[in-house]
Design a protein around this motif. Sequence first.
Motif, PDB file in Angstrom:
ATOM      1  N   THR A  42     -21.985-104.248  93.605  1.00 26.95           N
ATOM      2  CA  THR A  42     -22.290-102.916  93.084  1.00 26.95           C
ATOM      3  C   THR A  42     -21.028-102.065  93.016  1.00 26.95           C
ATOM      4  O   THR A  42     -20.746-101.423  92.005  1.00 26.95           O
ATOM      5  N   ILE A  43     -20.258-102.077  94.096  1.00 28.79           N
ATOM      6  CA  ILE A  43     -19.039-101.272  94.156  1.00 28.79           C
ATOM      7  C   ILE A  43     -18.050-101.687  93.076  1.00 28.79           C
ATOM      8  O   ILE A  43     -17.426-100.845  92.430  1.00 28.79           O
ATOM      9  N   THR A  44     -17.909-102.998  92.868  1.00 24.75           N
ATOM     10  CA  THR A  44     -16.899-103.502  91.933  1.00 24.75           C
ATOM     11  C   THR A  44     -17.432-103.671  90.512  1.00 24.75           C
ATOM     12  O   THR A  44     -16.756-104.269  89.666  1.00 24.75           O
ATOM     13  N   GLY A  45     -18.609-103.163  90.240  1.00 27.06           N
ATOM     14  CA  GLY A  45     -19.168-103.265  88.899  1.00 27.06           C
ATOM     15  C   GLY A  45     -19.392-104.700  88.460  1.00 27.06           C
ATOM     16  O   GLY A  45     -19.270-105.020  87.282  1.00 27.06           O
ATOM     17  N   GLY A  46     -19.705-105.579  89.416  1.00 28.74           N
ATOM     18  CA  GLY A  46     -19.988-106.977  89.109  1.00 28.74           C
ATOM     19  C   GLY A  46     -18.763-107.870  89.035  1.00 28.74           C
ATOM     20  O   GLY A  46     -18.882-109.071  88.781  1.00 28.74           O
ATOM     21  N   ARG A  47     -17.578-107.344  89.274  1.00 24.72           N
ATOM     22  CA  ARG A  47     -16.345-108.153  89.241  1.00 24.72           C
ATOM     23  C   ARG A  47     -16.384-109.250  90.307  1.00 24.72           C
ATOM     24  O   ARG A  47     -15.947-110.364  90.094  1.00 24.72           O
ATOM     25  N   TYR A  48     -16.923-108.916  91.480  1.00 25.57           N
ATOM     26  CA  TYR A  48     -17.096-109.894  92.563  1.00 25.57           C
ATOM     27  C   TYR A  48     -18.589-110.065  92.786  1.00 25.57           C
ATOM     28  O   TYR A  48     -19.338-109.087  92.795  1.00 25.57           O
ATOM     29  N   THR A  49     -19.017-111.301  92.972  1.00 24.37           N
ATOM     30  CA  THR A  49     -20.454-111.584  93.013  1.00 24.37           C
ATOM     31  C   THR A  49     -20.962-112.094  94.354  1.00 24.37           C
ATOM     32  O   THR A  49     -22.167-112.217  94.533  1.00 24.37           O
ATOM     33  N   GLY A  50     -20.078-112.395  95.286  1.00 24.82           N
ATOM     34  CA  GLY A  50     -20.545-112.896  96.570  1.00 24.82           C
ATOM     35  C   GLY A  50     -19.442-112.918  97.604  1.00 24.82           C
ATOM     36  O   GLY A  50     -18.259-112.812  97.272  1.00 24.82           O
ATOM     37  N   LEU A  51     -19.849-113.064  98.861  1.00 25.11           N
ATOM     38  CA  LEU A  51     -18.919-113.116  99.984  1.00 25.11           C
ATOM     39  C   LEU A  51     -19.240-114.304 100.867  1.00 25.11           C
ATOM     40  O   LEU A  51     -20.364-114.779 100.906  1.00 25.11           O
ATOM     41  N   GLU A  61     -13.970-114.193 102.384  1.00 29.48           N
ATOM     42  CA  GLU A  61     -13.728-114.669 101.027  1.00 29.48           C
ATOM     43  C   GLU A  61     -14.641-113.918 100.070  1.00 29.48           C
ATOM     44  O   GLU A  61     -15.834-113.778 100.317  1.00 29.48           O
ATOM     45  N   ALA A  62     -14.051-113.428  98.982  1.00 31.25           N
ATOM     46  CA  ALA A  62     -14.812-112.768  97.925  1.00 31.25           C
ATOM     47  C   ALA A  62     -14.765-113.660  96.698  1.00 31.25           C
ATOM     48  O   ALA A  62     -13.701-114.175  96.340  1.00 31.25           O
ATOM     49  N   PHE A  63     -15.918-113.870  96.067  1.00 35.27           N
ATOM     50  CA  PHE A  63     -15.997-114.734  94.893  1.00 35.27           C
ATOM     51  C   PHE A  63     -16.166-113.894  93.641  1.00 35.27           C
ATOM     52  O   PHE A  63     -17.018-113.003  93.596  1.00 35.27           O
ATOM     53  N   ALA A  69     -12.405-118.009  94.707  1.00 33.23           N
ATOM     54  CA  ALA A  69     -12.415-117.315  95.993  1.00 33.23           C
ATOM     55  C   ALA A  69     -11.101-116.582  96.212  1.00 33.23           C
ATOM     56  O   ALA A  69     -10.028-117.111  95.946  1.00 33.23           O
ATOM     57  N   TYR A  70     -11.218-115.364  96.694  1.00 33.81           N
ATOM     58  CA  TYR A  70     -10.060-114.545  97.044  1.00 33.81           C
ATOM     59  C   TYR A  70     -10.225-114.114  98.486  1.00 33.81           C
ATOM     60  O   TYR A  70     -11.251-113.520  98.836  1.00 33.81           O
ATOM     61  N   THR A  71      -9.237-114.410  99.317  1.00 34.33           N
ATOM     62  CA  THR A  71      -9.318-113.977 100.708  1.00 34.33           C
ATOM     63  C   THR A  71      -8.919-112.512 100.790  1.00 34.33           C
ATOM     64  O   THR A  71      -8.174-112.000  99.943  1.00 34.33           O
ATOM     65  N   SER A  72      -9.426-111.840 101.801  1.00 31.08           N
ATOM     66  CA  SER A  72      -9.222-110.406 101.936  1.00 31.08           C
ATOM     67  C   SER A  72      -7.748-110.029 102.002  1.00 31.08           C
ATOM     68  O   SER A  72      -7.377-108.936 101.592  1.00 31.08           O
ATOM     69  N   ASP A  73      -6.893-110.933 102.470  1.00 29.36           N
ATOM     70  CA  ASP A  73      -5.481-110.595 102.605  1.00 29.36           C
ATOM     71  C   ASP A  73      -4.728-110.596 101.279  1.00 29.36           C
ATOM     72  O   ASP A  73      -3.603-110.104 101.210  1.00 29.36           O
ATOM     73  N   LEU A  83     -14.176-103.865  99.992  1.00 31.33           N
ATOM     74  CA  LEU A  83     -14.787-104.995 100.689  1.00 31.33           C
ATOM     75  C   LEU A  83     -15.194-104.592 102.103  1.00 31.33           C
ATOM     76  O   LEU A  83     -16.321-104.855 102.537  1.00 31.33           O
ATOM     77  N   TYR A  84     -14.300-103.924 102.814  1.00 27.92           N
ATOM     78  CA  TYR A  84     -14.618-103.521 104.184  1.00 27.92           C
ATOM     79  C   TYR A  84     -15.726-102.470 104.210  1.00 27.92           C
ATOM     80  O   TYR A  84     -16.566-102.477 105.113  1.00 27.92           O
ATOM     81  N   LEU A  85     -15.764-101.595 103.212  1.00 29.51           N
ATOM     82  CA  LEU A  85     -16.866-100.634 103.122  1.00 29.51           C
ATOM     83  C   LEU A  85     -18.184-101.381 102.923  1.00 29.51           C
ATOM     84  O   LEU A  85     -19.180-101.087 103.579  1.00 29.51           O
ATOM     85  N   ALA A  86     -18.192-102.366 102.038  1.00 32.87           N
ATOM     86  CA  ALA A  86     -19.412-103.150 101.792  1.00 32.87           C
ATOM     87  C   ALA A  86     -19.867-103.856 103.065  1.00 32.87           C
ATOM     88  O   ALA A  86     -21.068-103.896 103.359  1.00 32.87           O
ATOM     89  N   ILE A  87     -18.936-104.397 103.829  1.00 29.77           N
ATOM     90  CA  ILE A  87     -19.296-105.079 105.071  1.00 29.77           C
ATOM     91  C   ILE A  87     -19.863-104.080 106.080  1.00 29.77           C
ATOM     92  O   ILE A  87     -20.881-104.343 106.731  1.00 29.77           O
ATOM     93  N   ARG A  88     -19.227-102.917 106.210  1.00 32.18           N
ATOM     94  CA  ARG A  88     -19.755-101.904 107.131  1.00 32.18           C
ATOM     95  C   ARG A  88     -21.159-101.471 106.708  1.00 32.18           C
ATOM     96  O   ARG A  88     -22.053-101.339 107.540  1.00 32.18           O
ATOM     97  N   LEU A  89     -21.343-101.266 105.404  1.00 34.42           N
ATOM     98  CA  LEU A  89     -22.674-100.887 104.925  1.00 34.42           C
ATOM     99  C   LEU A  89     -23.682-102.006 105.155  1.00 34.42           C
ATOM    100  O   LEU A  89     -24.840-101.746 105.500  1.00 34.42           O
TER     101      LEU A  89
END
Length: 164
Positions: A42-51, A61-63, A69-73, A83-89
């Motif tokens: 939702t935050i990325t407008g569908g650019r990333y679809t899963g974790l 890992e964000a897909f 896959a893209y690692t957070s670093d 990503l961290y906001l999504a995880i906190r939420l």
Amino acid sequence: VDAVDRYIVRATAARLLADTQERYERERQPEVVRTAGRLFSTITGGRYTGLNVPLGDGRIEAFDTHAAAYTSDILSRGTAEQLYLAIRLGLIGQLGEVGRGLPVLMDDVFVNFDDDRKRGAAEAVAEVAGQRQIVFFTCHPETAALFEAAAPGHVRIELPRLGA
């Protein structure tokens, strides 16, 4: 003998904590990660679809839409913060009755987001605000306007500037 006793107590406590953490990750993480992945989309407008959060790995890992896959670093600062906001939420959404009466406080967490991602982040926060009270502090009128669009029933309190 005192040193041996202290070592045994600490080693046992460390093992119990590790076992508890591993059990929590195995049993609770999947729903947290699914929720966070949906909110990140939702935050990325569908650019990333899963974790994915591999157990014991410490990586996230964000897909993207192509399943890359893209690692957070390696994510940009803004995307990593999203990503961290999504995880906190996601974690907040899984707390159930724990701390139900306590508000979640956020202070201008969208500052490094572009306009589209701010809009998506406001939608994600508004979704979680349906389950928990969220108090969002901002000095940016455009951020307040995003919440008006994302959560029409929200309460807005404007405070005067000191010295104004």
